[in-house]
Design an enzyme around this catalytic site. Sequence first.
Site, PDB file in Angstrom:
ATOM      1  N   GLN A 133     -11.251  -0.887   8.106  1.00 17.67           N
ATOM      2  CA  GLN A 133     -11.170  -1.720   6.892  1.00 17.67           C
ATOM      3  C   GLN A 133     -11.130  -3.195   7.288  1.00 17.67           C
ATOM      4  O   GLN A 133     -10.488  -3.589   8.260  1.00 17.67           O
ATOM      5  CB  GLN A 133      -9.905  -1.352   6.103  1.00 17.67           C
ATOM      6  CG  GLN A 133      -9.638  -2.231   4.886  1.00 17.67           C
ATOM      7  CD  GLN A 133      -8.706  -3.398   5.193  1.00 17.67           C
ATOM      8  OE1 GLN A 133      -7.879  -3.307   6.097  1.00 17.67           O
ATOM      9  NE2 GLN A 133      -8.840  -4.495   4.458  1.00 17.67           N
ATOM     10  N   HIS A 262      -5.797  -1.202  -5.528  1.00 19.07           N
ATOM     11  CA  HIS A 262      -4.966  -1.579  -4.380  1.00 19.07           C
ATOM     12  C   HIS A 262      -3.532  -1.057  -4.541  1.00 19.07           C
ATOM     13  O   HIS A 262      -2.559  -1.716  -4.167  1.00 19.07           O
ATOM     14  CB  HIS A 262      -4.978  -3.103  -4.220  1.00 19.07           C
ATOM     15  CG  HIS A 262      -4.913  -3.584  -2.798  1.00 19.07           C
ATOM     16  ND1 HIS A 262      -5.994  -4.048  -2.113  1.00 19.07           N
ATOM     17  CD2 HIS A 262      -3.880  -3.678  -1.932  1.00 19.07           C
ATOM     18  CE1 HIS A 262      -5.637  -4.417  -0.890  1.00 19.07           C
ATOM     19  NE2 HIS A 262      -4.349  -4.195  -0.754  1.00 19.07           N
ATOM     20  N   ARG A 265      -1.030  -3.379  -6.285  1.00 15.62           N
ATOM     21  CA  ARG A 265      -0.462  -4.498  -5.514  1.00 15.62           C
ATOM     22  C   ARG A 265      -1.190  -5.809  -5.750  1.00 15.62           C
ATOM     23  O   ARG A 265      -0.815  -6.832  -5.187  1.00 15.62           O
ATOM     24  CB  ARG A 265      -0.492  -4.149  -4.020  1.00 15.62           C
ATOM     25  CG  ARG A 265       0.417  -3.001  -3.671  1.00 15.62           C
ATOM     26  CD  ARG A 265       0.048  -2.331  -2.353  1.00 15.62           C
ATOM     27  NE  ARG A 265       0.431  -3.034  -1.165  1.00 15.62           N
ATOM     28  CZ  ARG A 265       1.628  -2.982  -0.594  1.00 15.62           C
ATOM     29  NH1 ARG A 265       2.585  -2.262  -1.157  1.00 15.62           N
ATOM     30  NH2 ARG A 265       1.888  -3.625   0.517  1.00 15.62           N
ATOM     31  N   ASP A 293      -8.754   5.877  -4.948  1.00 19.02           N
ATOM     32  CA  ASP A 293      -7.337   5.868  -4.559  1.00 19.02           C
ATOM     33  C   ASP A 293      -6.486   5.293  -5.673  1.00 19.02           C
ATOM     34  O   ASP A 293      -6.967   4.649  -6.591  1.00 19.02           O
ATOM     35  CB  ASP A 293      -7.088   5.180  -3.205  1.00 19.02           C
ATOM     36  CG  ASP A 293      -7.085   3.655  -3.246  1.00 19.02           C
ATOM     37  OD1 ASP A 293      -6.790   3.050  -4.300  1.00 19.02           O
ATOM     38  OD2 ASP A 293      -7.353   3.062  -2.190  1.00 19.02           O
ATOM     39  N   ARG A 317       0.437   5.278   0.174  1.00 22.54           N
ATOM     40  CA  ARG A 317       1.862   5.380   0.512  1.00 22.54           C
ATOM     41  C   ARG A 317       2.263   6.733   1.113  1.00 22.54           C
ATOM     42  O   ARG A 317       3.063   6.758   2.063  1.00 22.54           O
ATOM     43  CB  ARG A 317       2.709   5.053  -0.719  1.00 22.54           C
ATOM     44  CG  ARG A 317       2.545   3.588  -1.165  1.00 22.54           C
ATOM     45  CD  ARG A 317       3.240   3.306  -2.478  1.00 22.54           C
ATOM     46  NE  ARG A 317       3.103   1.918  -2.916  1.00 22.54           N
ATOM     47  CZ  ARG A 317       2.107   1.459  -3.666  1.00 22.54           C
ATOM     48  NH1 ARG A 317       1.136   2.275  -4.074  1.00 22.54           N
ATOM     49  NH2 ARG A 317       2.066   0.184  -4.025  1.00 22.54           N
TER      50      ARG A 317
HETATM   51  C1  FMN Z   1       2.154  -0.792   2.517  1.00 23.57           C
HETATM   52  C2  FMN Z   1       0.725  -0.888   2.069  1.00 23.57           C
HETATM   53  C3  FMN Z   1      -0.150  -1.653   2.818  1.00 23.57           C
HETATM   54  C4  FMN Z   1      -1.493  -1.733   2.421  1.00 23.57           C
HETATM   55  N1  FMN Z   1      -2.355  -2.420   3.220  1.00 23.57           N
HETATM   56  C5  FMN Z   1      -3.658  -2.453   2.881  1.00 23.57           C
HETATM   57  C6  FMN Z   1      -4.585  -3.074   3.745  1.00 23.57           C
HETATM   58  O1  FMN Z   1      -4.240  -3.615   4.790  1.00 23.57           O
HETATM   59  N2  FMN Z   1      -5.890  -3.072   3.361  1.00 23.57           N
HETATM   60  C7  FMN Z   1      -6.316  -2.491   2.188  1.00 23.57           C
HETATM   61  O2  FMN Z   1      -7.504  -2.522   1.874  1.00 23.57           O
HETATM   62  N3  FMN Z   1      -5.441  -1.885   1.369  1.00 23.57           N
HETATM   63  C8  FMN Z   1      -4.146  -1.843   1.696  1.00 23.57           C
HETATM   64  N4  FMN Z   1      -3.267  -1.186   0.883  1.00 23.57           N
HETATM   65  C9  FMN Z   1      -3.766  -0.481  -0.322  1.00 23.57           C
HETATM   66  C10 FMN Z   1      -4.164   0.971   0.014  1.00 23.57           C
HETATM   67  O3  FMN Z   1      -5.302   1.008   0.841  1.00 23.57           O
HETATM   68  C11 FMN Z   1      -4.481   1.774  -1.239  1.00 23.57           C
HETATM   69  O4  FMN Z   1      -5.454   1.104  -1.992  1.00 23.57           O
HETATM   70  C12 FMN Z   1      -3.284   2.081  -2.125  1.00 23.57           C
HETATM   71  O5  FMN Z   1      -2.103   2.210  -1.378  1.00 23.57           O
HETATM   72  C13 FMN Z   1      -3.541   3.381  -2.873  1.00 23.57           C
HETATM   73  O6  FMN Z   1      -2.492   3.684  -3.726  1.00 23.57           O
HETATM   74  P1  FMN Z   1      -1.342   4.754  -3.387  1.00 23.57           P
HETATM   75  O7  FMN Z   1      -0.404   4.074  -2.454  1.00 23.57           O
HETATM   76  O8  FMN Z   1      -0.767   5.024  -4.729  1.00 23.57           O
HETATM   77  O9  FMN Z   1      -1.999   5.967  -2.769  1.00 23.57           O
HETATM   78  C14 FMN Z   1      -1.926  -1.103   1.234  1.00 23.57           C
HETATM   79  C15 FMN Z   1      -1.025  -0.354   0.486  1.00 23.57           C
HETATM   80  C16 FMN Z   1       0.292  -0.242   0.896  1.00 23.57           C
HETATM   81  C17 FMN Z   1       1.219   0.592   0.067  1.00 23.57           C
HETATM   82  C1  LIG Z   2      -1.927 -11.157   5.560  1.00 19.81           C
HETATM   83  C2  LIG Z   2      -1.623  -9.748   5.883  1.00 19.81           C
HETATM   84  C3  LIG Z   2      -2.294  -8.844   4.958  1.00 19.81           C
HETATM   85  C4  LIG Z   2      -1.866  -7.442   5.149  1.00 19.81           C
HETATM   86  C5  LIG Z   2      -1.182  -6.953   3.943  1.00 19.81           C
HETATM   87  C6  LIG Z   2      -1.617  -5.629   3.575  1.00 19.81           C
HETATM   88  C7  LIG Z   2      -1.056  -5.285   2.256  1.00 19.81           C
HETATM   89  O1  LIG Z   2       0.117  -5.293   2.006  1.00 19.81           O
HETATM   90  C8  LIG Z   2      -1.945  -4.926   1.217  1.00 19.81           C
HETATM   91  O2  LIG Z   2      -3.137  -5.138   1.383  1.00 19.81           O
HETATM   92  O3  LIG Z   2      -1.484  -4.465   0.176  1.00 19.81           O
END
Ligand code: FMN
Ligand SMILES: CCCCCCC(=O)C(=O)O
Length: 371
Positions: A133, A262, A265, A293, A317
């Site tokens: 990614q 995401h 988030r 997702d 998660r």
């Molecule tokens: C702790 C955490 C870190 C994440 N870091 C990234 C990341 O670095 N890159 C990214 O594309 N998505 C990131 N995501 C989003 C996940 O890829 C994904 O879209 C999302 O967690 C899916 O939802 P779910 O947690 O309900 O399964 C992150 C999510 C969490 C919870």
């Molecule tokens: C600047 C660091 C980015 C990583 C964070 C990943 C994250 O929490 C997410 O994408 O959500």
Amino acid sequence: MTQLGSGQLLTAEDYRHLARDLVAPDVWDFIEGGAEEERTLAANLRAFDRIRLRPRVLADVSAVDTSVELFGTRFATPLGVAPTAYHRLVDSDGEVATARGAGAAGALFVVGMFASRTLEDIAEVSTSELWLQLYWLRRRDVMAALIRRAEQGGYGALMLTVDVPRMGRRWRDMRNGFAVGGDVAAVNIDPAVMASSHHRDAGRSALAQHAAQQFDATVTWADLAWVRAQSRLPLVLKGILTAEDAALAVEHGADAVVVSNHGGRQLDGAVASLDVLAEVVDAIGGACPVLFDGGVRRGADALAALALGARMCLLGRPPLWGLAARGADGVEGVLRTTTEELAHAMALAGRPALGALDRSAVHMSTIAGGA
Ligand SMILES: Cc1cc2nc3c(=O)[nH]c(=O)nc-3n(C[C@H](O)[C@H](O)[C@H](O)COP(=O)(O)O)c2cc1C
Ligand SMILES: CCCCCCC(=O)C(=O)O
């Protein structure tokens, strides 16, 4: 190998309970949290609560096949590990343990750009497919170098995350002044680029500050040509939520898209992923695979998303809960137990193969906006 059916770790939620007591409170907030009031985070879960399925009977479900093919690779399960940052926050082996667990379950693992183990160390232990990614950094030379390393390491595709021109306002991280520090770092990225991600500052998330400085918010669809030119690997766009953007993704030659907000988030108030899956699948019109997702916690959740047209469901998660609770065995346990739930749901729904799963398995009035 985790003892399934031991009564203790029967569901992904069981791993979550175990993990909660083992993870530092600010790290727990980073993992569990969403943007602002966490409306979208909650909506992702609620969307699955609403779903009702339409089981068929007398369909010979003596053998159930959960395997799926993507870009020429066959996976034992249509559940994969979504990219998440900094696995060493919860396990000292970090992404190496995750790769072991995903491999044991026959699952795809999408390694995050902000992984805390090197792409090479992860590839060395992996027995299943890895993808890389990417976020869009201002420093394209850093992106290009990572892409080259992914190709050399045998990674099977690039997943470009397109929903983070800036980071969502994650109140929990802001209140905690969350920063990644100690011996945990994004080891695949030039340390000079990462410097701003370590400063602990009350009331601010160091990660959000870092993203503001290093992520390129100017990019548009036209810039995808640059990524394309760097590699022959399939290019997957993560973070598509509308028919309009799905059509643009096809127009710009995406090899797959991920319907994702995401994990709630980014834009708080954005639609639940499940509620727009059918819209995106229709707009893609079979031009490329659609992945999904957001909120998948049970096998029946995955069944619904697959029935609505997803080729694969990524879990964000839950694998982190498994990793925090039991290391590689926990990642395997979460993926296996959820896959077993899916196989069970497929049997009881009268759809013994993923190819037999379509929208007729879902009561469409239970989808927001559904007929
Ligand atoms: C702790 C955490 C870190 C994440 N870091 C990234 C990341 O670095 N890159 C990214 O594309 N998505 C990131 N995501 C989003 C996940 O890829 C994904 O879209 C999302 O967690 C899916 O939802 P779910 O947690 O309900 O399964 C992150 C999510 C969490 C919870
Ligand atoms: C600047 C660091 C980015 C990583 C964070 C990943 C994250 O929490 C997410 O994408 O959500």
